[in-house]
Design a protein around this motif. Sequence first.
Motif, PDB file in Angstrom:
ATOM      1  N   SER A 177       0.816  -1.390   0.161  1.00 48.40           N
ATOM      2  CA  SER A 177      -0.018   0.085   0.026  1.00 48.40           C
ATOM      3  C   SER A 177       0.880   1.258  -0.021  1.00 48.40           C
ATOM      4  CB  SER A 177      -0.727   0.036   1.137  1.00 48.40           C
ATOM      5  OG  SER A 177      -0.112  -0.042   2.384  1.00 48.40           O
ATOM      6  N   THR A 178       0.341   2.511  -0.204  1.00 43.88           N
ATOM      7  CA  THR A 178       1.179   3.712  -0.187  1.00 43.88           C
ATOM      8  C   THR A 178       1.619   3.827   1.063  1.00 43.88           C
ATOM      9  OG1 THR A 178      -0.517   4.538  -1.832  1.00 43.88           O
ATOM     10  CG2 THR A 178       0.662   6.193  -0.692  1.00 43.88           C
ATOM     11  N   ARG A 179       0.711   3.618   2.076  1.00 41.86           N
ATOM     12  CA  ARG A 179       1.464   3.799   3.634  1.00 41.86           C
ATOM     13  C   ARG A 179       2.657   2.785   3.791  1.00 41.86           C
ATOM     14  NH1 ARG A 179       1.070   1.136   7.893  1.00 41.86           N
ATOM     15  NH2 ARG A 179      -0.175  -0.386   7.165  1.00 41.86           N
ATOM     16  N   GLN A 180       2.502   1.715   3.339  1.00 43.48           N
ATOM     17  CA  GLN A 180       3.803   0.501   3.468  1.00 43.48           C
ATOM     18  C   GLN A 180       4.807   1.262   2.625  1.00 43.48           C
ATOM     19  OE1 GLN A 180       1.613  -2.947   2.244  1.00 43.48           O
ATOM     20  NE2 GLN A 180       1.711  -3.654   4.251  1.00 43.48           N
ATOM     21  N   ARG A 181       4.861   1.891   1.593  1.00 42.02           N
ATOM     22  CA  ARG A 181       5.811   2.135   0.745  1.00 42.02           C
ATOM     23  C   ARG A 181       6.519   3.340   1.346  1.00 42.02           C
ATOM     24  NH1 ARG A 181       5.926   0.898  -4.823  1.00 42.02           N
ATOM     25  NH2 ARG A 181       4.118  -0.581  -5.582  1.00 42.02           N
ATOM     26  N   LYS A 182       5.777   4.056   2.114  1.00 41.85           N
ATOM     27  CA  LYS A 182       6.299   5.392   2.704  1.00 41.85           C
ATOM     28  C   LYS A 182       6.988   4.945   3.930  1.00 41.85           C
ATOM     29  CE  LYS A 182       5.001   9.614   4.825  1.00 41.85           C
ATOM     30  NZ  LYS A 182       3.953  10.763   4.980  1.00 41.85           N
ATOM     31  N   GLN A 183       6.406   3.926   4.658  1.00 43.90           N
ATOM     32  CA  GLN A 183       6.929   3.393   6.079  1.00 43.90           C
ATOM     33  C   GLN A 183       8.239   2.776   5.552  1.00 43.90           C
ATOM     34  OE1 GLN A 183       5.687   4.096   9.155  1.00 43.90           O
ATOM     35  NE2 GLN A 183       7.849   3.357   9.560  1.00 43.90           N
ATOM     36  N   GLU A 184       8.342   1.910   4.530  1.00 46.52           N
ATOM     37  CA  GLU A 184       9.572   1.078   4.124  1.00 46.52           C
ATOM     38  C   GLU A 184      10.684   1.969   4.030  1.00 46.52           C
ATOM     39  OE1 GLU A 184      11.175  -2.370   1.706  1.00 46.52           O
ATOM     40  OE2 GLU A 184       9.469  -1.455   0.922  1.00 46.52           O
ATOM     41  N   LYS A 185      10.444   3.216   3.130  1.00 51.58           N
ATOM     42  CA  LYS A 185      11.477   4.133   2.972  1.00 51.58           C
ATOM     43  C   LYS A 185      11.718   4.962   4.296  1.00 51.58           C
ATOM     44  CE  LYS A 185      12.175   8.522   0.129  1.00 51.58           C
ATOM     45  NZ  LYS A 185      11.573   9.408  -0.836  1.00 51.58           N
ATOM     46  N   ASN A 186      11.110   5.229   4.864  1.00 58.91           N
ATOM     47  CA  ASN A 186      11.542   6.082   6.449  1.00 58.91           C
ATOM     48  C   ASN A 186      12.206   4.953   7.114  1.00 58.91           C
ATOM     49  OD1 ASN A 186       9.734   8.253   5.582  1.00 58.91           O
ATOM     50  ND2 ASN A 186       8.254   7.679   6.871  1.00 58.91           N
ATOM     51  N   ASN A 187      11.788   3.776   7.010  1.00 58.30           N
ATOM     52  CA  ASN A 187      12.716   2.780   8.231  1.00 58.30           C
ATOM     53  C   ASN A 187      14.208   2.702   7.438  1.00 58.30           C
ATOM     54  OD1 ASN A 187      10.297   2.248   9.531  1.00 58.30           O
ATOM     55  ND2 ASN A 187       9.679   0.483   8.382  1.00 58.30           N
ATOM     56  N   ILE A 188      14.230   2.678   6.072  1.00 63.40           N
ATOM     57  CA  ILE A 188      15.747   2.415   5.485  1.00 63.40           C
ATOM     58  C   ILE A 188      16.354   3.965   5.666  1.00 63.40           C
ATOM     59  CG2 ILE A 188      16.762   2.125   3.466  1.00 63.40           C
ATOM     60  CD1 ILE A 188      14.513   0.544   2.391  1.00 63.40           C
ATOM     61  N   MET A 189      15.824   4.903   5.494  1.00 68.81           N
ATOM     62  CA  MET A 189      16.372   6.296   5.710  1.00 68.81           C
ATOM     63  C   MET A 189      16.929   6.554   7.037  1.00 68.81           C
ATOM     64  SD  MET A 189      16.733   7.209   2.835  1.00 68.81           S
ATOM     65  CE  MET A 189      16.689   5.601   2.249  1.00 68.81           C
ATOM     66  N   ALA A 190      16.067   5.987   7.929  1.00 68.91           N
ATOM     67  CA  ALA A 190      16.531   6.036   9.437  1.00 68.91           C
ATOM     68  C   ALA A 190      17.806   5.493   9.926  1.00 68.91           C
ATOM     69  CB  ALA A 190      15.335   5.541  10.324  1.00 68.91           C
ATOM     70  N   ALA A 191      18.454   4.442   9.090  1.00 68.39           N
ATOM     71  CA  ALA A 191      19.644   3.747   9.616  1.00 68.39           C
ATOM     72  C   ALA A 191      20.692   4.538   9.654  1.00 68.39           C
ATOM     73  CB  ALA A 191      19.710   2.695   8.675  1.00 68.39           C
ATOM     74  N   ASP A 192      21.885   4.106  10.454  1.00 65.71           N
ATOM     75  CA  ASP A 192      23.015   4.830  10.573  1.00 65.71           C
ATOM     76  C   ASP A 192      24.291   4.325   9.644  1.00 65.71           C
ATOM     77  OD1 ASP A 192      22.415   6.753  12.940  1.00 65.71           O
ATOM     78  OD2 ASP A 192      21.952   4.864  13.724  1.00 65.71           O
TER      79      ASP A 192
ATOM     80  N   LEU B   6      20.145   3.336  -2.579  1.00 65.84           N
ATOM     81  CA  LEU B   6      19.396   3.803  -1.318  1.00 65.84           C
ATOM     82  C   LEU B   6      20.390   4.542  -0.571  1.00 65.84           C
ATOM     83  CD1 LEU B   6      17.636   0.352  -0.226  1.00 65.84           C
ATOM     84  CD2 LEU B   6      16.460   2.383  -1.239  1.00 65.84           C
ATOM     85  N   ASN B   7      21.852   4.533  -0.519  1.00 64.67           N
ATOM     86  CA  ASN B   7      22.700   4.877   0.411  1.00 64.67           C
ATOM     87  C   ASN B   7      22.985   6.472  -0.032  1.00 64.67           C
ATOM     88  OD1 ASN B   7      24.438   5.566   2.498  1.00 64.67           O
ATOM     89  ND2 ASN B   7      25.995   4.216   1.908  1.00 64.67           N
ATOM     90  N   THR B   8      22.052   7.231  -0.411  1.00 65.47           N
ATOM     91  CA  THR B   8      22.392   8.473  -1.065  1.00 65.47           C
ATOM     92  C   THR B   8      23.238   9.459  -0.166  1.00 65.47           C
ATOM     93  OG1 THR B   8      20.226   9.217  -0.233  1.00 65.47           O
ATOM     94  CG2 THR B   8      20.376   8.332  -2.663  1.00 65.47           C
ATOM     95  N   SER B   9      23.096   9.520   1.214  1.00 67.51           N
ATOM     96  CA  SER B   9      23.994  10.118   2.177  1.00 67.51           C
ATOM     97  C   SER B   9      25.233   9.597   2.355  1.00 67.51           C
ATOM     98  CB  SER B   9      23.109  10.373   3.157  1.00 67.51           C
ATOM     99  OG  SER B   9      22.028  10.926   3.354  1.00 67.51           O
ATOM    100  N   ASN B  10      25.654   8.585   1.672  1.00 67.32           N
ATOM    101  CA  ASN B  10      26.945   8.013   1.757  1.00 67.32           C
ATOM    102  C   ASN B  10      27.284   7.287   3.257  1.00 67.32           C
ATOM    103  OD1 ASN B  10      29.446   6.983   0.710  1.00 67.32           O
ATOM    104  ND2 ASN B  10      30.577   8.994   1.207  1.00 67.32           N
ATOM    105  N   LYS B  11      26.331   6.801   3.938  1.00 71.25           N
ATOM    106  CA  LYS B  11      26.838   6.368   5.133  1.00 71.25           C
ATOM    107  C   LYS B  11      27.620   5.099   5.078  1.00 71.25           C
ATOM    108  CE  LYS B  11      21.918   7.851   6.819  1.00 71.25           C
ATOM    109  NZ  LYS B  11      20.697   7.586   7.401  1.00 71.25           N
ATOM    110  N   PRO B  12      28.204   4.648   6.350  1.00 68.52           N
ATOM    111  CA  PRO B  12      28.957   3.548   6.138  1.00 68.52           C
ATOM    112  C   PRO B  12      28.107   2.350   5.747  1.00 68.52           C
ATOM    113  CG  PRO B  12      29.204   4.813   8.518  1.00 68.52           C
ATOM    114  CD  PRO B  12      28.076   5.467   7.652  1.00 68.52           C
ATOM    115  N   SER B  13      28.653   1.488   4.771  1.00 72.18           N
ATOM    116  CA  SER B  13      28.046   0.386   4.342  1.00 72.18           C
ATOM    117  C   SER B  13      29.043  -0.797   3.958  1.00 72.18           C
ATOM    118  CB  SER B  13      27.368   0.905   2.940  1.00 72.18           C
ATOM    119  OG  SER B  13      28.037   1.147   2.070  1.00 72.18           O
ATOM    120  N   ILE B  14      28.627  -1.623   3.788  1.00 73.02           N
ATOM    121  CA  ILE B  14      29.271  -3.113   3.465  1.00 73.02           C
ATOM    122  C   ILE B  14      28.187  -3.799   2.531  1.00 73.02           C
ATOM    123  CG2 ILE B  14      28.527  -4.372   5.398  1.00 73.02           C
ATOM    124  CD1 ILE B  14      31.449  -5.761   5.184  1.00 73.02           C
TER     125      ILE B  14
END
Length: 386
Positions: free
Chosen positions: A151-166, A179-187
């Motif tokens: 649903s639209t709500r689920q899509r928005k929530q998924e995006k918010n959940n992902i963006m909240a990560a460090d 997804l890592n547009t802010s260049n946060k640490p990743s592997i």
Amino acid sequence: MLKQNKIKYIGYYYSPELGQPKRLYSPAAATKMDYVASTLVQNDYDVEILSLCKPEKEGIVFNKKTHHHNGYTINLIASLGTGNKLRNVLDYFLGNLILFLILIFKTKKNEMVFVYHSLGYGKTITLAKQIRKFKLVLEVEEIYQDAVTCSTRQRKQEKNNIMAADAYIFPTYILNSELNTSNKPSIVIHGTYSIQKNDSESACTDGFINVVYAGTFDIKKGGVYAAIKTAQYLPEIYKIHILGFGSDEEVKSVESLIKQVNDSSSSKVFFHGLITGKDFTDFLFSCSIGLSTQEPNAKYNETSFPSKVLTYMAHGLQVVSVRIKAVEGSDIGGYIHFYDSNRLELIAETIKNIDLQKITDTRDVISDLDIKTIKKMSNFISSVTQ
């Protein structure tokens, strides 16, 4: 910055070795969690997995003990069990409430918490993080809205959940870029880099070339059906073996198609159903080629990585795969035999063109990735805690 040697790792995790009562889980997800946990253990971290898996059968289940498995501990969160709609809803809220309380009262500011991305508890994780200020390391294996209807709500929530990560763990470089547009640490960890040892006499000596498809019978992904139909274009020296899982309807559909193909093909197809553990390992060692056949134009192919590719390679198999960017641009892309469309004749031609006398031992490739990933995990953790 907080120094720690303990890491909480949240997901829908279970292993048959944990015993009764059995819980519902995804073998592919559990296998990936096993591998990530093992890289943490090898970097001297004490890992505690918090699992929200529901029981396989109806009935209330409480976690009466801490399980010790593969060098880490596992706590199975209490569940009201599956059953009617009301019980499912209540169980959802109970599991998330327990998880929320654990994160609120048993984590500290800047402590690392690893989380396997899921719509089932993403909002709970995000809310707890806002309160406790822990470091969220999110393992994003796929974007669920690309794979299932949301649903639209689920899509928005998924995006918010992902963006909240460090920080992030991704299966592909494409997903990291997207997804890592802010260049946060990743592997980037494509899957499980654990090679298998052949302790049995499973090498095939029957004179046939054994080809295997191991995976889902999901009709939407279509890979199993392409694997079966390819037999129509192979000579009788090839055998195709179908291993995997699906609904009762999907299993019947697969068995019916196999019968149709066998009635008209020189090459034969054999159905084995779901095989696990040592039996699965032994079976793969009896084969020479693994098929990663799937719908090439599906949106999830742009970001997710087919775990079966690494499973095949860990057992020394040559891999035949549809050409998708996530695999071609991966660390093992140079060792895959690609085909460019789902034309059955093309898949068959790719299989026949593999010279089994002149091949790289794919287990060596996986072993090298394993060594590199353990070192990369150490550097990754250092970047998260800075």
